[in-house]
Design an enzyme around this catalytic site. Structure first.
Site, PDB file in Angstrom:
ATOM      1  N   LYS A  99      29.347 -16.678-103.821  1.00  0.00           N
ATOM      2  CA  LYS A  99      29.130 -15.659-102.797  1.00  0.00           C
ATOM      3  C   LYS A  99      29.339 -14.263-103.401  1.00  0.00           C
ATOM      4  O   LYS A  99      28.549 -13.348-103.184  1.00  0.00           O
ATOM      5  CB  LYS A  99      30.148 -15.933-101.686  1.00  0.00           C
ATOM      6  CG  LYS A  99      29.846 -15.339-100.359  1.00  0.00           C
ATOM      7  CD  LYS A  99      28.710 -16.008 -99.657  1.00  0.00           C
ATOM      8  CE  LYS A  99      28.391 -15.169 -98.423  1.00  0.00           C
ATOM      9  NZ  LYS A  99      27.118 -15.502 -97.838  1.00  0.00           N
ATOM     10  N   LYS A 111      34.486 -23.429-119.020  1.00  0.00           N
ATOM     11  CA  LYS A 111      34.705 -24.875-119.174  1.00  0.00           C
ATOM     12  C   LYS A 111      33.390 -25.596-119.485  1.00  0.00           C
ATOM     13  O   LYS A 111      32.317 -25.141-119.075  1.00  0.00           O
ATOM     14  CB  LYS A 111      35.416 -25.436-117.944  1.00  0.00           C
ATOM     15  CG  LYS A 111      34.533 -25.883-116.863  1.00  0.00           C
ATOM     16  CD  LYS A 111      35.292 -26.617-115.775  1.00  0.00           C
ATOM     17  CE  LYS A 111      34.254 -27.053-114.756  1.00  0.00           C
ATOM     18  NZ  LYS A 111      34.484 -28.254-114.072  1.00  0.00           N
ATOM     19  N   LYS A 140      28.065 -29.423-116.931  1.00  0.00           N
ATOM     20  CA  LYS A 140      26.706 -29.955-116.966  1.00  0.00           C
ATOM     21  C   LYS A 140      25.698 -28.933-116.444  1.00  0.00           C
ATOM     22  O   LYS A 140      24.517 -29.050-116.682  1.00  0.00           O
ATOM     23  CB  LYS A 140      26.618 -31.237-116.139  1.00  0.00           C
ATOM     24  CG  LYS A 140      27.056 -31.077-114.702  1.00  0.00           C
ATOM     25  CD  LYS A 140      27.398 -32.426-114.114  1.00  0.00           C
ATOM     26  CE  LYS A 140      28.180 -32.247-112.833  1.00  0.00           C
ATOM     27  NZ  LYS A 140      28.819 -33.463-112.392  1.00  0.00           N
TER      28      LYS A 140
HETATM   29  P1  AMP Z   1      32.122 -32.452-112.188  1.00  0.00           P
HETATM   30  O1  AMP Z   1      31.364 -32.749-113.435  1.00  0.00           O
HETATM   31  O2  AMP Z   1      32.424 -30.994-112.046  1.00  0.00           O
HETATM   32  O3  AMP Z   1      31.557 -33.094-110.970  1.00  0.00           O
HETATM   33  O4  AMP Z   1      33.547 -33.118-112.391  1.00  0.00           O
HETATM   34  C1  AMP Z   1      33.789 -34.507-112.420  1.00  0.00           C
HETATM   35  C2  AMP Z   1      35.188 -34.758-112.912  1.00  0.00           C
HETATM   36  O5  AMP Z   1      35.303 -34.367-114.289  1.00  0.00           O
HETATM   37  C3  AMP Z   1      36.261 -33.945-112.179  1.00  0.00           C
HETATM   38  O6  AMP Z   1      37.463 -34.673-112.145  1.00  0.00           O
HETATM   39  C4  AMP Z   1      36.361 -32.723-113.028  1.00  0.00           C
HETATM   40  O7  AMP Z   1      37.525 -32.015-112.842  1.00  0.00           O
HETATM   41  C5  AMP Z   1      36.250 -33.328-114.419  1.00  0.00           C
HETATM   42  N1  AMP Z   1      35.703 -32.306-115.350  1.00  0.00           N
HETATM   43  C6  AMP Z   1      34.522 -31.676-115.257  1.00  0.00           C
HETATM   44  N2  AMP Z   1      34.353 -30.807-116.261  1.00  0.00           N
HETATM   45  C7  AMP Z   1      35.474 -30.885-117.023  1.00  0.00           C
HETATM   46  C8  AMP Z   1      35.910 -30.245-118.211  1.00  0.00           C
HETATM   47  N3  AMP Z   1      35.169 -29.337-118.851  1.00  0.00           N
HETATM   48  N4  AMP Z   1      37.137 -30.581-118.701  1.00  0.00           N
HETATM   49  C9  AMP Z   1      37.894 -31.507-118.098  1.00  0.00           C
HETATM   50  N5  AMP Z   1      37.538 -32.150-116.979  1.00  0.00           N
HETATM   51  C10 AMP Z   1      36.345 -31.861-116.433  1.00  0.00           C
END
Ligand code: AMP
Ligand code: TRP
Length: 327
Positions: free
Chosen positions: A112, A193, A196
């Site tokens: 936002k 971080k 994807k």
């Molecule tokens: P997401 O890909 O954002 O849907 O996250 C799926 C799971 O992976 C969640 O528990 C996130 O917190 C964890 N996660 C996503 N990206 C990272 C990252 N760069 N480092 C550590 N954990 C991650």
């Protein structure tokens, strides 16, 4: 046995951050907890998706969950939309949340503030659906990366609010943040971080990247001019990130990893990190191929749905009855 629950939103190929921050921990937890793991497919609809693309991500995510070692006989693995009660409870929880709370959710607030327009209402209210995912199962613990902590806290607030208002209704869950690797950073821009939704994928290692590609990404990861391998996230974020990755994959502490590499040159250090990553990918990908070509996914989801739905339908029933709207 205490209950644990977590989900992954399959809006892209799973990457090393997901593996270290989430998946590998789930595999450990299934031994000690009553573990519920689900694919948060309803959450993907909060932002526009290409149906063909999302379908592939979905299948890949389930196959990779299983390839990582999640086992249908130890954990309950299911697809969120197979248990329709989630959306139903989500609506009820959205009616027990306030605009001000959702305004403060970082994911929404950030977009936002960047001036993005046209965000869907579903995107805005999605933390209440996530709260339903969690409260439905009376989970004791919710393992998530630190970016999701705020959403688990919202689930706690809603649970406490409804318990106060209607009498004991939900268990108040606790977020569980893994110590090493809670935040794996982008290899090219270690201030961000690993994600994807990254524009360029050079900084992100996908679990289905070829070993050659993965090796290249590690070897070209951003470093610094200090030339000592040490953990210093402020001045050496790139090197610190590589140390975190290595320590996580080797299951050692960052201190131990620092000791191993204290006399290494950056190039040699990177080679060792790359080797660990490649070994992981080779193992995962060989299992993945086997799973994709079998009926394991179907069997896993059928079993998971059956178990999850029993709990969910009883919980929804209890909630509707307590609210006085069930006949
Ligand atoms: P997401 O890909 O954002 O849907 O996250 C799926 C799971 O992976 C969640 O528990 C996130 O917190 C964890 N996660 C996503 N990206 C990272 C990252 N760069 N480092 C550590 N954990 C991650
Ligand atoms: N919102 C989480 C993410 O984007 C995925 C998710 C949905 C989740 N429901 C959940 C995680 C319940 C833990 C518990 O990563």
């Amino acid at each position: 046995m205490q209950r644990m629950l977590s989900g992954i939103k399959p809006t892209g190929e799973l990457h090393l951050g997901n593996y270290i921050g989430a998946l590998r921990n789930f595999v450990k937890y299934q031994e000690d907890y009553e573990m519920y793991v689900f694919i948060a497919n309803l959450h993907t609809v909060t932002i526009p998706q290409d149906p063909k693309e999302i379908h592939k991500y979905l299948i890949d995510a389930i196959a990779l969950y299983i390839a990582c070692g999640l086992d249908k006989d130890k954990a309950t693995i299911f697809l969120q939309s197979d248990v329709l009660e989630h959306a139903n409870l989500g609506f009820i929880l959205s009616c027990h949340s306030y605009e001000g709370e959702l305004d403060r959710m970082t994911q929404y607030k950030d977009r936002k503030q960047k001036g993005e327009t046209g965000l869907s209402v579903g995107f805005y209210t999605y933390p209440t659906l996530m709260a339903a995912d969690i409260l439905m199962y009376d989970a004791d613990f919710v393992p998530v990366g630190d970016d999701q902590k705020q959403h688990v806290e919202l689930a706690r607030d809603i649970a406490e609010r409804m318990n106060n208002r209607y009498g004991q209704m939900f268990k108040v869950p606790k977020p569980l943040i893994a110590e090493v690797g809670a935040r794996i950073m982008d290899l090219q821009d270690p201030a961000r971080k690993m994600s994807k939704s990254d524009q360029s994928d050079k900084g992100c290692i996908f679990l289905l990247d070829s070993p050659k590609t993965a090796r290249k990404k590690i070897m070209s990861a951003q470093t610094d001019s200090v030339n000592i391998v040490q953990f210093d996230t402020e001045n050496q974020p790139g090197i610190s990130n590589l140390l975190t990755i290595y320590a996580a994959l080797k299951e050692i502490t960052i201190k131990e990893a620092e000791l191993i590499f204290k006399d290494y040159r950056y190039g040699d250090f990177k080679k060792e990190v790359a080797q660990e990553v490649v070994e992981l990918l080779e193992k995962l990908q060989s299992d993945y191929t086997e799973i994709i070509n079998s009926d394991i996914i179907e069997k896993t989801l059928t079993k998971g749905k059956e178990k999850a739905q029993k709990i969910a339908s009883a919980k929804l029933d209890q909630v509707l009855t307590t609210l006085g709207i069930k006949i």
